[in-house]
Write an enzyme that holds these catalytic residues in place. Sequence first.
Site: not given
Ligand code: NDP
Length: 449
Positions: A114, A117, A129, A168-169, A213, A244, A381
Site C-alpha cells: 500500500q 501504491k 492496512k 474496505g477490502d 478499483t 467488489n 478514497s
Molecule cells: P470481496 O470480498 O468483495 O471479494 C473477494 C472475491 O474473491 C470473492 O468473490 C471471493 O469469493 C473471492 N476469493 C477470496 N478469497 C478467495 C480464495 N482463497 N480463492 C478463491 N476466491 C477467493 O473483496 P474485493 O473485491 O474488495 O477484493 C478483491 C481483491 O482486490 C483483494 O486482493 C483486495 O485486497 C484487492 N483490492 C481491493 C480493493 C477495493 O477497493 N475493494 C482495492 C485494491 C485492491 P468467496 O466469497 O467465495 O470468498
Amino acid sequence: MSELHPKLQAVFEEVSHRNGGEKEFHQAVFEVLQSLGPVVEKHPEYADNAIIRRLCEPERQIIFRVPWVDDTGHVQINRGFRVEFNSALGPYKGGLRFHPSVYLGIVKFLGFEQIFKNALTGLPIGGGKGGSDFDPKGRSDAEIMRFCQSFMTELYRHIGEYTDVPAGDIGVGTREIGYLFGQYKRITNRYESGVLTGKGLTWGGSRVRTEATGYGTVFFVDEILQSRGQSFDGKRVVVSGSGNVAIYAIEKVHALGGIVVACSDSGGYVVDEKGIDLDLLKEVKEVQRARIDAYAEARGGATQFVSGGSVWNVACDIALPCATQNEVSGDDARALIESGCRIVAEGANMPCTPEAVKLFDQAGVTFAPGKAVNAGGVATSALEMQQNASRDSWTFDDTEGRLAGIMRRIHDRCLTTADEYDQPGNYVAGANIAGFTQVADAMLALGLI
Ligand code: NDP
C-alpha cells in the site's frame, strides 16, 4: 527467484529474520527489492540513510482482542490488526480485511504494498492496512454489526482523519463501513467523515468509490492497449472473483466492448460464452450474498458451472485476477500462456505467484502489477477525503473522469520510469521504482523519523 543486489540481499535477510513465518510479507518485500538494484546504484543516499531498512519496518503495529456475542448467545473471540506502515506522504491509508486467513503476515504484506501504491496515485496518503480473522460468511446482519462495533471500540483510539484512514477490502463493504463509522461517531461524539472511506452516498461517501478499483483496473489495461494502438473491442476476458473488484471490472470491460466469459468465487467458476450477465451477478452477489453456483442455476443452460478447479483454464486474451493473493500458480500461468493470453493485470493484491510472474515474463505476456493496476480504489478514497474536507459532493462523471486521469498518469509514470532505468515496457520495475523513490525522497526530507 532472481538474485538481489548485495545491499538489498542483506536487507531481505534482516526482514526474513525479524518477521519469521510471515511468508506473504517476505514475498511482497522481495518483489519490491528485486526492482531496486539499479536504484541503490544510482542513489547511494538511500542505503546510506537506511531508507529501505526503515521502509520494511512498520511505524506502528496494533494487535487487539475483538470479543463479541453471536446470535446463539455465545461469546466469540477474534483478533484485530492495524499496521500503520509509513506516513511520509500523508496519513496512513489502506483497507480492512475480514477473512479467516488474516494474520499479521497478510496485513503486513498488504500494508507494505500500500505504501508504494498510494505514492503512485500522486495523492497525499501514506500506507497502512488492517483487518481481522473474523469470517463474515454465514453470519447474520446483527452478528456483523456486533463484530464491527467491537472492532471499532478498540480501533477508534488509533485512527483519525489526519492520522489513519481505513477503508474496505475483502469482506468489508459499505455495510461494514457503516457499522464501523456509526460506532466511531458514537464513541468520539464527532461526525468526522474523513476518518473512513467507502461510506454510503447519503452519509459522506463518494460517487464511483464502489466501482473505483474495478473500473480503475480496466482503465489501466485500456491504457496498455491504447499504447499499442489496440482497444478492448472484441477481446475475450477472464476475471477471477465475483466481489467488489471483479464485478466492476466486468462492468467496465463490457462498457468498452470486451466480453468477460468467466468469473469465480472460492467455490468454483462459471463460464458464460455470451458474456457474464452482470445484472444477475450483482443480484446473486450483492443482494442475495449467495454463491456463484446460484448464478449458473438462475442462468440455466447458457452457463457452465465448474466446482473447484481453476478459472484460468478458460481461454482468454486478457486475464484480470481480482480475488486474492497467490491465486495464479505456475500451472495457471502455463494454461493462460498456452491459451493465447497476452495481458495479465492484477486487480487483486499480489494474486500472481512469483513463478507465474516469471513465466509471463519469459513468454512475453505483458504483466501489470496490482500496486499500479488496482490503485484506483485508494485513489478514489483520497478523492472521497477531498470531498469530505471541503463538504462537497462531486458528480459521477466528474469523479470518474478524475479516476481515469489518475490511472492514465500511473500508467505513464510506470512506463517513463521503466525507460529511465533501461527496462522499457517493464511495468513491475516502473511501478516499484516510481513508488519507492517518491516515498524515499520524502523520508530523506523529513529526517530520521
Ligand atoms: P470481496 O470480498 O468483495 O471479494 C473477494 C472475491 O474473491 C470473492 O468473490 C471471493 O469469493 C473471492 N476469493 C477470496 N478469497 C478467495 C480464495 N482463497 N480463492 C478463491 N476466491 C477467493 O473483496 P474485493 O473485491 O474488495 O477484493 C478483491 C481483491 O482486490 C483483494 O486482493 C483486495 O485486497 C484487492 N483490492 C481491493 C480493493 C477495493 O477497493 N475493494 C482495492 C485494491 C485492491 P468467496 O466469497 O467465495 O470468498
